[in-house]
Design a protein around this motif. Structure first.
Motif, mmCIF file in Angstrom:
data_model
loop_
_atom_site.group_PDB
_atom_site.id
_atom_site.type_symbol
_atom_site.label_atom_id
_atom_site.label_comp_id
_atom_site.label_asym_id
_atom_site.label_seq_id
_atom_site.Cartn_x
_atom_site.Cartn_y
_atom_site.Cartn_z
ATOM 1 N N GLY A 7 -11.407 -5.843 -4.009
ATOM 2 C CA GLY A 7 -11.918 -6.341 -2.737
ATOM 3 C C GLY A 7 -13.243 -7.050 -2.894
ATOM 4 O O GLY A 7 -13.537 -7.645 -3.933
ATOM 5 N N TYR A 12 -1.742 -10.374 -3.988
ATOM 6 C CA TYR A 12 -2.734 -9.471 -3.407
ATOM 7 C C TYR A 12 -2.844 -8.242 -4.295
ATOM 8 O O TYR A 12 -1.849 -7.557 -4.552
ATOM 9 C CB TYR A 12 -2.338 -9.075 -1.985
ATOM 10 C CG TYR A 12 -2.513 -10.198 -0.997
ATOM 11 C CD1 TYR A 12 -3.653 -10.269 -0.194
ATOM 12 C CD2 TYR A 12 -1.566 -11.197 -0.884
ATOM 13 C CE1 TYR A 12 -3.824 -11.307 0.702
ATOM 14 C CE2 TYR A 12 -1.727 -12.242 0.011
ATOM 15 C CZ TYR A 12 -2.858 -12.290 0.797
ATOM 16 O OH TYR A 12 -3.034 -13.328 1.673
ATOM 17 N N PRO A 36 -3.842 2.022 -3.968
ATOM 18 C CA PRO A 36 -3.155 1.638 -2.730
ATOM 19 C C PRO A 36 -2.736 2.855 -1.916
ATOM 20 O O PRO A 36 -2.246 3.846 -2.461
ATOM 21 C CB PRO A 36 -1.928 0.867 -3.242
ATOM 22 C CG PRO A 36 -1.699 1.378 -4.626
ATOM 23 C CD PRO A 36 -3.059 1.667 -5.176
ATOM 24 N N GLU A 67 -10.488 -4.767 1.082
ATOM 25 C CA GLU A 67 -10.304 -3.932 -0.107
ATOM 26 C C GLU A 67 -9.294 -4.537 -1.077
ATOM 27 O O GLU A 67 -8.860 -3.865 -2.011
ATOM 28 C CB GLU A 67 -9.854 -2.530 0.315
ATOM 29 C CG GLU A 67 -10.903 -1.796 1.134
ATOM 30 C CD GLU A 67 -10.407 -0.466 1.674
ATOM 31 O OE1 GLU A 67 -10.922 0.586 1.225
ATOM 32 O OE2 GLU A 67 -9.507 -0.460 2.540
ATOM 33 N N ARG A 68 -8.941 -5.801 -0.874
ATOM 34 C CA ARG A 68 -7.991 -6.488 -1.750
ATOM 35 C C ARG A 68 -8.646 -7.723 -2.362
ATOM 36 O O ARG A 68 -9.595 -8.278 -1.811
ATOM 37 C CB ARG A 68 -6.752 -6.956 -0.973
ATOM 38 C CG ARG A 68 -6.144 -5.964 -0.040
ATOM 39 C CD ARG A 68 -4.882 -6.540 0.589
ATOM 40 N NE ARG A 68 -4.513 -5.822 1.808
ATOM 41 C CZ ARG A 68 -3.897 -4.654 1.833
ATOM 42 N NH1 ARG A 68 -3.572 -4.075 0.698
ATOM 43 N NH2 ARG A 68 -3.588 -4.069 2.980
ATOM 44 N N ASP A 124 0.832 -1.201 0.000
ATOM 45 C CA ASP A 124 0.000 0.000 0.000
ATOM 46 C C ASP A 124 0.872 1.258 0.000
ATOM 47 O O ASP A 124 0.628 2.201 -0.748
ATOM 48 C CB ASP A 124 -0.921 0.007 1.219
ATOM 49 C CG ASP A 124 -1.902 -1.145 1.216
ATOM 50 O OD1 ASP A 124 -2.194 -1.667 0.130
ATOM 51 O OD2 ASP A 124 -2.374 -1.528 2.306
ATOM 52 N N THR A 148 -4.638 -4.542 -5.030
ATOM 53 C CA THR A 148 -5.301 -3.434 -4.340
ATOM 54 C C THR A 148 -5.431 -2.254 -5.290
ATOM 55 O O THR A 148 -4.438 -1.814 -5.891
ATOM 56 C CB THR A 148 -4.498 -2.999 -3.102
ATOM 57 O OG1 THR A 148 -4.215 -4.134 -2.294
ATOM 58 C CG2 THR A 148 -5.279 -1.979 -2.290
ATOM 59 N N ARG A 184 -5.329 0.771 4.046
ATOM 60 C CA ARG A 184 -6.252 -0.108 3.324
ATOM 61 C C ARG A 184 -6.545 -1.359 4.160
ATOM 62 O O ARG A 184 -5.679 -1.889 4.847
ATOM 63 C CB ARG A 184 -5.663 -0.529 1.986
ATOM 64 C CG ARG A 184 -5.696 0.535 0.912
ATOM 65 C CD ARG A 184 -7.103 0.865 0.522
ATOM 66 N NE ARG A 184 -7.157 1.734 -0.654
ATOM 67 C CZ ARG A 184 -8.204 2.467 -0.967
ATOM 68 N NH1 ARG A 184 -9.276 2.455 -0.179
ATOM 69 N NH2 ARG A 184 -8.203 3.215 -2.047
#
Length: 274
Positions: A239, A190, A195, A203-204, A160, A192, A199
Motif C-alpha cells: 500500500g 493488485y 489479505p 493497503e494495496r 482478500d 495485498t 482491507r
C-alpha cells in the motif's frame, strides 16, 4: 466549406496534428465533414465502443486460460454474483466469495497466491494474465506459491477473502481493467499483504495498463510485480507505505510503452472501475 471546418489535407505533411498523434491514442485533430466529424472517425469511435462493450460482457473461457498456464496447478472459484448482469449491478456481491467455493481453497503456509479474475475485461485476462504470471514466477524462485485461482464475476476485494482462506502472506490479483475507447484489453495487478476481508484500497499496490498495444508489456509488469512482492514480504506491508524504489537496471521497459505502472492508492479503486 464552413468557416470553422478543418482544411482538406493533401498529404500527412500537411497535417499539423500528425506529430502529436505519435504520443497519444486520444482522438485529437479529427477535422470536420460539414457539421459532423469525418465518417472514418465516427466509424472508428463506434468500433472502439463496441469492443469495450464486448470486453465488459464477455465470459472468461477457462479452457484456453488453463492451457496457457503450462501445467501449473489451478482451481476455479466464483463470487456471490450469479451472472454478469447481477455482477454489473451489484459490486458488493463481486467482492464476496460464494460459500460453496470455500472448501476448495487449501489452507497452507503459502508465500503468495495469484488470482486470475475476469473483472471488467475478461478479454484482458484471456490475452495477458498467463504471460504475466509465468514471467513473474520465473523471477521468484523458491517461493511457496498456492495453486493458481481462476475467479469469475470477481472484483478486486475478492482476492482478500481468497488469500485469507488459503493463509497466503500475499495475494496478487491479475484482473481485467475497465475498458476505455482506446484500449479494451488492459490488465491490472493488485498486490495485498496479509489479505483479509476489510482491507482498504490504501493497503494495496497497483500496476495498471498492462497490454501490448502501447501499454506496459507483460515482461516489464513481471519485473515490477516480482520486485514489489519481494519487498512486501521483506517489509511485511503493501500500500501507501511500500514505495516504488525499484533500481533502474531492473526496469526493462519495452519499445512503444506509452505509460508507466500506477502504484499505491493512486491507482484505480476497487469501488470505481471494478
Amino acid at each position: 466549406m464552413p468557416r470553422d471546418a478543418a482544411p482538406p489535407m493533401t498529404s500527412p505533411a500537411d497535417d499539423p496534428w500528425a506529430a502529436l498523434r505519435r504520443f497519444t491514442p486520444a482522438r485529437i485533430g479529427l477535422g470536420r465533414a460539414g457539421d459532423a466529424p469525418p465518417l472514418g472517425a465516427v466509424l472508428d469511435f463506434q468500433l472502439a465502443h463496441a469492443r469495450a462493450r464486448d470486453a465488459v460482457h464477455a465470459a472468461l473461457d477457462r479452457v484456453p486460460l488453463q492451457a496457457a498456464l503450462g501445467g501449473l496447478p489451478w482451481l476455479a472459484v466464483r463470487s456471490q454474483a450469479p451472472d454478469r448482469g447481477t455482477y454489473l449491478r451489484r459490486p458488493d456481491l463481486g467482492r464476496r466469495l460464494d460459500p460453496e467455493c470455500l472448501p476448495l481453497l487449501p489452507k497452507g503456509e503459502w508465500d503468495a497466491v495469484f488470482v486470475l479474475a475476469d473483472g471488467l475485461s475478461a478479454t484482458a485476462v484471456q490475452q495477458h494474465a498467463a504471460a504475466v504470471l509465468r514471467a513473474t514466477l520465473q523471477r521468484l524462485p523458491g517461493w511457496r506459491v498456492a495453486p493458481v485461482v481462476i475467479a469469475t464475476q470477481a472484483r478486486v476485494a475478492l482476492g482478500d477473502e481468497i488469500g485469507e482462506a488459503l493463509g497466503a502472506s500475499l495475494c496478487a490479483m491479475l484482473i481485467g481493467e475497465r475498458p476505455g475507447l482506446s484500449v479494451a484489453d488492459s490488465l491490472g495487478v493488485y498486490l495485498t499483504y496479509a489479505p483479509q476481508r476489510g482491507r482498504r484500497d490504501s493497503e494495496r499496490n497497483c500496476i495498471s495498463n498492462i497490454h501490448r498495444s502501447g501499454g506496459l508489456a507483460p515482461e516489464s509488469a513481471a519485473d515490477k510485480l516480482a520486485w514489489l512482492m519481494t519487498e512486501a514480504l521483506r517489509l511485511r506491508l503493501t500500500g501507501v507505505e511500500l514505495k516504488d524504489e525499484q533500481p533502474p537496471h531492473l526496469e526493462h521497459g519495452a519499445p512503444g510503452v506509452g505509460s508507466r505502472p500506477v502504484l499505491g492508492s493512486g491507482g484505480p479503486s476497487a469501488d470505481r472501475p471494478f
